[in-house]
Design a protein around this motif. Structure first.
Motif, PDB file in Angstrom:
ATOM      1  N   ALA A 148     -20.685 -40.524 -48.392  1.00  0.00           N
ATOM      2  CA  ALA A 148     -20.380 -39.303 -49.143  1.00  0.00           C
ATOM      3  C   ALA A 148     -21.013 -39.315 -50.526  1.00  0.00           C
ATOM      4  N   SER A 166     -25.471 -34.582 -66.821  1.00  0.00           N
ATOM      5  CA  SER A 166     -25.569 -33.529 -65.803  1.00  0.00           C
ATOM      6  C   SER A 166     -24.195 -33.081 -65.313  1.00  0.00           C
TER       7      SER A 166
ATOM      8  N   ASP B  94     -36.980 -39.173 -55.339  1.00  0.00           N
ATOM      9  CA  ASP B  94     -35.535 -39.409 -55.507  1.00  0.00           C
ATOM     10  C   ASP B  94     -35.086 -39.072 -56.928  1.00  0.00           C
ATOM     11  N   MET B  98     -32.467 -36.062 -58.344  1.00  0.00           N
ATOM     12  CA  MET B  98     -31.242 -36.375 -59.087  1.00  0.00           C
ATOM     13  C   MET B  98     -30.860 -35.249 -60.037  1.00  0.00           C
ATOM     14  N   GLY B  99     -31.861 -34.534 -60.539  1.00  0.00           N
ATOM     15  CA  GLY B  99     -31.587 -33.427 -61.439  1.00  0.00           C
ATOM     16  C   GLY B  99     -30.740 -32.337 -60.793  1.00  0.00           C
ATOM     17  N   LEU B 101     -28.282 -32.919 -58.753  1.00  0.00           N
ATOM     18  CA  LEU B 101     -27.031 -33.516 -58.311  1.00  0.00           C
ATOM     19  C   LEU B 101     -25.792 -32.821 -58.863  1.00  0.00           C
ATOM     20  N   SER B 102     -25.919 -32.279 -60.087  1.00  0.00           N
ATOM     21  CA  SER B 102     -24.731 -31.699 -60.717  1.00  0.00           C
ATOM     22  C   SER B 102     -24.195 -30.515 -59.919  1.00  0.00           C
ATOM     23  N   LYS B 104     -24.027 -30.472 -56.637  1.00  0.00           N
ATOM     24  CA  LYS B 104     -23.726 -30.940 -55.278  1.00  0.00           C
ATOM     25  C   LYS B 104     -22.333 -31.556 -55.195  1.00  0.00           C
ATOM     26  N   HIS B 105     -21.651 -31.288 -54.097  1.00  0.00           N
ATOM     27  CA  HIS B 105     -20.407 -31.990 -53.814  1.00  0.00           C
ATOM     28  C   HIS B 105     -20.742 -33.249 -53.043  1.00  0.00           C
ATOM     29  N   PRO B 106     -19.790 -34.207 -53.018  1.00  0.00           N
ATOM     30  CA  PRO B 106     -19.998 -35.337 -52.130  1.00  0.00           C
ATOM     31  C   PRO B 106     -20.185 -34.804 -50.706  1.00  0.00           C
ATOM     32  N   LEU B 107     -20.895 -35.511 -49.890  1.00  0.00           N
ATOM     33  CA  LEU B 107     -21.159 -35.134 -48.495  1.00  0.00           C
ATOM     34  C   LEU B 107     -22.205 -34.035 -48.361  1.00  0.00           C
ATOM     35  N   GLN B 108     -22.429 -33.258 -49.450  1.00  0.00           N
ATOM     36  CA  GLN B 108     -23.421 -32.202 -49.365  1.00  0.00           C
ATOM     37  C   GLN B 108     -24.817 -32.788 -49.530  1.00  0.00           C
ATOM     38  N   ARG B 109     -25.711 -32.466 -48.596  1.00  0.00           N
ATOM     39  CA  ARG B 109     -27.080 -32.999 -48.684  1.00  0.00           C
ATOM     40  C   ARG B 109     -27.950 -32.072 -49.537  1.00  0.00           C
ATOM     41  N   TYR B 110     -29.097 -32.584 -49.946  1.00  0.00           N
ATOM     42  CA  TYR B 110     -30.063 -31.711 -50.622  1.00  0.00           C
ATOM     43  C   TYR B 110     -30.629 -30.729 -49.604  1.00  0.00           C
TER      44      TYR B 110
END
Lengths: 271, 249
Positions: A148, A166, B94, B98-99, B101-102, B104-110
């Motif tokens: 996760a 961020s 990668d 990362m930019g 990421l803010s 995104k929820h856990p488990l959510q993919r790019y």
């Protein structure tokens, strides 16, 4: 060689070695790339307090160990980040404090603490089936959380300050990672014991870094290395009638040192 | 349109040491501000106050019209160059992702949108060809451009850079400042730097910070301003203009 597989305790030992290698492969990679070996050592040793609580209350020491190691991971994370005490000083103090609590509680426990040595030095040959199920469950938790939060942990380990800016809570992520280390300690304790855990947590991951530049692949490789060395160590301990935990670490360290000696002798190619 | 950054009468001390004293600062849309000043003059502290990582003892801070802790995720941030984590096992790709990421929820993919934003940002800084390279294999200037790409993937209104020229050789620096120069047509940029000479050519405004903030609405810093900030005479050398100003120590 095959005759040793007939024993139940050997079958459990092999399962335990593989289950432990899964956790230490995944979490060990974070410990190595984020360079948090010292705080991991602190969590490991402080968790001895949990063993003491287990004995003192007369319950399975593992049930004292799990909450106490999680607790010490969080305390260590908060104290080292939030107070004005230098991080390594804070870790060093809590490291000994946890052990001191364990020693006193075990001393106060009436009678003889039968498998105290198992927790300190590990004995993979005495892992009962119930512990195998516990290890399986802990592995599942670790794999799920890392699945996760894979991206989040990568950002945290690579650049904590950027992660904070961020808008992510870098502190919560860090504490979560420390909690996963605490769970890994619980998984590894029967295999090599508190004293030797750090070697198992760092060597497979550090070795895997030499073969890949990818964080995820590092984890797979570290699991393979960890499993191979712990099974090889287990076999050697059977042959030479030596303590299993120490033999595993010795086998692993020998290969690790030889690997880096060989690597150091090769001409360096600038990258 | 409201100001991008608004600092009013900001005071910060660590223990009993005063680091910032009555700092007032306004940054408007598409401003390019450089903040210079001696080591220990409070430059990094000021950035941390702007980003809400440090709460001032006194004074008000507004970032993109809100509380920094809430709004800083819409700021592109390029931290100070650290050489310590360079053998970290990640690729340029990668790092740039990362930019995103803010958001995104856990488990959510790019997703496709994230990947397109990352491609665009890498294109902007001219690092598309290095997408699959290990971050540690790049030169200082290339890394710095990757970190800028990472800060651009959220399409920020403000870019904040902490000592961006550290670790870059002088030839790359010119290229690097030209990249910033292109970016400033679209977003506001605030940069903390030691590099007084390069600053004078590219930026619109300069502020000197040494506990107190000396600030002009143009880039004509006088030797006097610098002397006040650095508390010693400073050589002023301007590049790219026909004459240079050199003052004796």
């Amino acid at each position: 060689m095959l005759e040793i597989l007939q024993y139940d305790f050997m079958r459990n030992a092999i399962l335990a070695a593989i289950l432990a290698s899964i956790a230490c492969g995944i979490i060990g990679v974070y410990v190595v790339v984020k360079k948090i070996v010292f705080i991991s050592g602190g969590i490991t040793h402080a968790s001895f307090g949990g063993i003491g609580i287990g004995y003192f209350l007369g319950i399975n020491p593992l049930f004292g160990l799990i909450p106490f190691s999680l607790f010490s991971a969080i305390v260590m994370g908060l104290v080292s980040k939030r107070t004005k005490v230098a991080e390594d000083t804070a870790i060093g103090i809590l490291w000994s404090l946890g052990m001191a609590i364990g020693i006193i509680l075990i001393y106060w426990t009436p009678g003889y603490a039968p498998d105290l040595m198992t927790y300190l030095f590990g004995n993979i040959l005495t892992v009962p089936m119930s512990d195998i199920y516990l290890m399986l469950g802990l592995d599942a938790v670790i794999i799920f959380v890392v699945y996760a939060y894979y991206k989040h942990f990568m950002a945290l380990c690579f650049d904590e300050e950027f992660t904070k800016v961020s808008g992510l809570s870098a502190e919560k992520l860090y504490l979560l990672l420390l909690c996963l280390i605490a769970l890994t300690v619980v998984l590894l304790i029967k295999v090599v014991g508190i004293i030797l855990i750090i070697a198992l947590l760092t060597m497979p991951a550090s070795l895997s870094r030499h073969y890949t530049n990818n964080l995820g692949k590092m984890m797979y490789l570290a699991i393979i290395f960890g499993s191979f060395f712990s099974l090889a160590g287990l076999y050697l301990s059977y042959i030479f009638d030596a303590p299993s935990g120490a033999t595993i670490i010795l086998a692993m360290s020998t290969v690790y040192i030889l690997h880096f000696l060989y690597d150091g002798l090769k001409p360096k190619i600038a990258s | 349109m409201e100001n991008v950054i608004d600092l009013k009468d900001v005071w910060v001390s660590y223990d009993s040491v005063r680091v910032l004293e009555s700092v007032n600062l306004t940054v408007k849309d598409k401003d390019f501000l450089a903040i210079i000043g001696p080591n220990g003059g409070g430059k990094s502290t000021l950035l941390k106050v702007i980003l809400g990582l440090i709460k001032p003892d006194k004074g008000s801070v507004s970032l993109l019209g809100g509380r920094p802790a809430k709004t800083r995720r819409y700021v592109g941030y390029v931290p100070q160059y650290h050489s310590s984590n360079l053998d970290f096992p990640v690729t340029v790709w990668d790092v740039v992702l990362m930019g995103r990421l803010s958001h995104k929820h856990p488990l959510q993919r790019y997703n496709e949108e994230d990947r397109n934003a990352a491609l665009e940002a890498l294109g902007t800084v001219g690092m598309l060809d290095f997408k699959d390279r290990q971050i540690g294999e790049l030169s200082g200037g290339q890394k710095q451009r990757v970190f800028i790409a990472r800060s651009l993937v959220t399409k920020p209104k403000l870019l904040i850079l902490d000592e961006p020229s550290t670790g870059i050789d002088s030839r790359m620096q010119k290229e690097f400042y030209e990249l910033l120069n292109r970016l400033k047509s679209e977003i506001a940029i605030v940069m903390v730097t030691h590099d007084i000479s390069a600053v004078s050519v590219y930026v619109d405004k300069i502020g000197c910070l040494n506990r107190k903030f000396h600030y002009h609405d143009d880039k004509e810093i006088s030797p006097h301003d610098l002397e006040v900030s650095y508390q010693c005479p400073v050589e002023l050398i301007a590049h790219g203009v026909p004459h240079r100003v050199l003052k004796e120590h």
